[in-house]
Design an enzyme around this catalytic site. Structure first.
Site, PDB file in Angstrom:
ATOM      1  CB  THR A  12      -4.317   6.595   7.786  1.00 60.66           C
ATOM      2  OG1 THR A  12      -4.188   5.377   7.024  1.00 60.66           O
ATOM      3  CG2 THR A  12      -5.018   6.275   9.096  1.00 60.66           C
ATOM      4  N   GLY A  13      -6.755   6.309   5.826  1.00 61.02           N
ATOM      5  CA  GLY A  13      -8.101   5.846   5.557  1.00 61.02           C
ATOM      6  C   GLY A  13      -8.613   6.313   4.210  1.00 61.02           C
ATOM      7  CB  VAL A  14     -12.041   6.532   2.836  1.00 60.61           C
ATOM      8  CG1 VAL A  14     -12.679   6.938   1.508  1.00 60.61           C
ATOM      9  CG2 VAL A  14     -12.280   5.041   3.087  1.00 60.61           C
ATOM     10  N   GLY A  15      -9.402   8.569   1.605  1.00 56.91           N
ATOM     11  CA  GLY A  15      -8.920   9.923   1.383  1.00 56.91           C
ATOM     12  C   GLY A  15      -9.980  10.910   0.969  1.00 56.91           C
ATOM     13  CB  THR A  73      -0.444   6.424  -0.023  1.00 61.45           C
ATOM     14  OG1 THR A  73      -1.331   5.311  -0.104  1.00 61.45           O
ATOM     15  CG2 THR A  73      -0.962   7.540  -0.906  1.00 61.45           C
ATOM     16  CB  SER A  75      -0.931   0.014   1.214  1.00 58.46           C
ATOM     17  OG  SER A  75      -0.201   0.015   2.412  1.00 58.46           O
ATOM     18  CB  THR A  79      -1.687   6.485   4.180  1.00 60.52           C
ATOM     19  OG1 THR A  79      -2.704   6.586   3.210  1.00 60.52           O
ATOM     20  CG2 THR A  79      -0.893   7.772   4.212  1.00 60.52           C
ATOM     21  NE  ARG A 131      -8.596   7.623  -4.299  1.00 57.31           N
ATOM     22  CZ  ARG A 131      -7.984   7.420  -3.142  1.00 57.31           C
ATOM     23  NH1 ARG A 131      -6.704   7.062  -3.124  1.00 57.31           N
ATOM     24  NH2 ARG A 131      -8.621   7.582  -1.999  1.00 57.31           N
ATOM     25  CB  VAL A 132      -5.219  12.315  -6.566  1.00 60.97           C
ATOM     26  CG1 VAL A 132      -4.351  12.920  -5.459  1.00 60.97           C
ATOM     27  CG2 VAL A 132      -4.414  12.179  -7.854  1.00 60.97           C
ATOM     28  N   GLY A 133      -5.897  10.553  -3.757  1.00 57.23           N
ATOM     29  CA  GLY A 133      -6.482  10.656  -2.430  1.00 57.23           C
ATOM     30  C   GLY A 133      -5.973  11.862  -1.679  1.00 57.23           C
ATOM     31  CG  ASP A 134      -5.939  11.576   2.604  1.00 52.45           C
ATOM     32  OD1 ASP A 134      -5.933  10.473   2.022  1.00 52.45           O
ATOM     33  OD2 ASP A 134      -5.609  11.700   3.792  1.00 52.45           O
TER      34      ASP A 134
END
Length: 350
Positions: free
Chosen positions: A256-259, A223, A85, A205, A233-236
């Site tokens: 951490t988690g769902v960005g 991450t 990850s 992350t 797709r880009v997260g936080d």
């Protein structure tokens, strides 16, 4: 061409990886807050934060700069081929492409980030180059790769045999549903049955925060994002103020988690601002989590978001939506603490 600093970082990283300790995944202590006033300290998310912290401490504990320490620290999970990850062994998107996100921030406000970066195993190093060698904060996609190559980084294929095998297994059903403490429940079950790497500890992350004895701070977050994500797709994690925020006057925070949920709430910036208003690190993390839950109560029951905060006096704290979020703390007194964060809900997805 790489410079002397990059050579020294690579040498330290190699020795750190060879010396990685065996980490017990059983965490018996739930701690929302760890007192400060201990001098320098480094904290990071999840169990792989323990060896990452130790690599950071190799610099910070000798009086090194927090910025150098966090960069060095998160390179450890970026290099770990068993970590699917973060970094070069990360799982791909649904089209089979491995893309990485990272950000780095100094307590003086300087920051840099990359997103959807392919073919470079250490995105955190590129993020720092963005901070130091450009007038920008964030580079993405092909532009980020072009910049990295101009800076002397070497292009490589990041899709490892293990990751490719897991991707082909996922393609048989091609379902995507992020859940707490795992990137995909259907994938999670399949890897358990097939003996593929990943599964229960398939986190998304590493966020790291460090403070020196003078109260100067820095943070890093890196991450490969959620497995089987849509391409692009880009997260936080690479978004300053979402996955990471640091201010020498107050402290720092990472997530951490769902960005997507963190981005919607500018989560890490919110945590730091709550500390600025007088809340403790743990109280600030708890308020940020509860705002997410309040806005999306039904969705929050099936997803994970956790925040970790470090105040400039060294006090740290954490809070999460679901049980299962862990964080690591390292200082001169103890260098291998792994603690369980308190949470809104007490369900552990397994």
């Amino acid at each position: 061409m790489t410079d002397r600093r990059d050579f020294l970082k690579a040498s330290l990283l190699a020795s750190s990886v060879l010396a990685l300790p065996r980490i017990s995944r059983a965490t018996t202590t739930v701690a929302g807050s760890v007192p400060g006033k201990v001098g320098a300290r480094v904290v990071s998310t999840w169990d792989f934060g323990v060896p990452a912290n130790q690599a950071a401490w190799a610099l910070l504990g000798k009086g090194g700069k927090p910025l150098d320490a966090v960069e060095q620290g998160v390179m450890v999970p970026e290099s770990d081929l068993n970590n699917h990850s973060v970094g070069r062994a990360g799982y791909p998107d649904r089209d089979g492409h491995v893309s990485l996100d990272a950000s780095i921030m100094d307590g003086d406000g300087r920051c840099g980030a990359v997103a959807a970066l392919e073919h470079i195993g250490h995105p955190i190093n590129v993020a720092r180059k963005v901070m130091e060698n450009t007038q920008h904060v964030l580079l993405v996609g092909d532009g980020a790769l072009e910049f990295a190559l101009q800076q002397g980084f070497k292009k490589e294929d990041l899709l490892t045999p293990a990751s490719e095998k897991a991707w082909h297994e996922w393609l048989k059903q091609a379902k995507y549903k992020p859940v707490a403490n795992s990137e995909n429940i259907d994938y999670h079950r399949s890897v358990q049955n097939l003996g593929l790497p990943g599964g229960k500890h398939n986190h998304d992350t590493i966020g790291m925060l460090a403070v020196d004895a003078n109260g100067r701070l820095a943070g890093a977050c890196t991450t490969s994002g959620m497995a089987w994500k849509l391409r692009g797709r880009v997260g936080d994690s690479p978004i300053i103020g979402a996955g990471l925020y640091v201010d020498n006057e107050v402290g720092g925070a990472t997530s951490t988690g769902v960005g997507e949920e963190v981005i919607r709430n500018a989560g890490s910036f919110l945590v730091v601002e709550l500390m600025r208003q007088g809340r403790s690190p743990q109280e600030a993390c708890e308020e940020a989590v509860r705002r997410i839950v309040k806005k999306r109560p039904d969705a929050a029951k099936e997803l994970q978001v956790g925040f970790l905060a470090l105040r400039r006096d060294g006090e740290c704290g954490a809070y999460a939506i679901q049980k299962g979020f862990t964080y690591a703390v390292c200082d001169a007194q103890q260098q291998d603490r792994l603690l369980a964060s308190p949470s809104v809900y007490q369900t552990t997805y397994s």
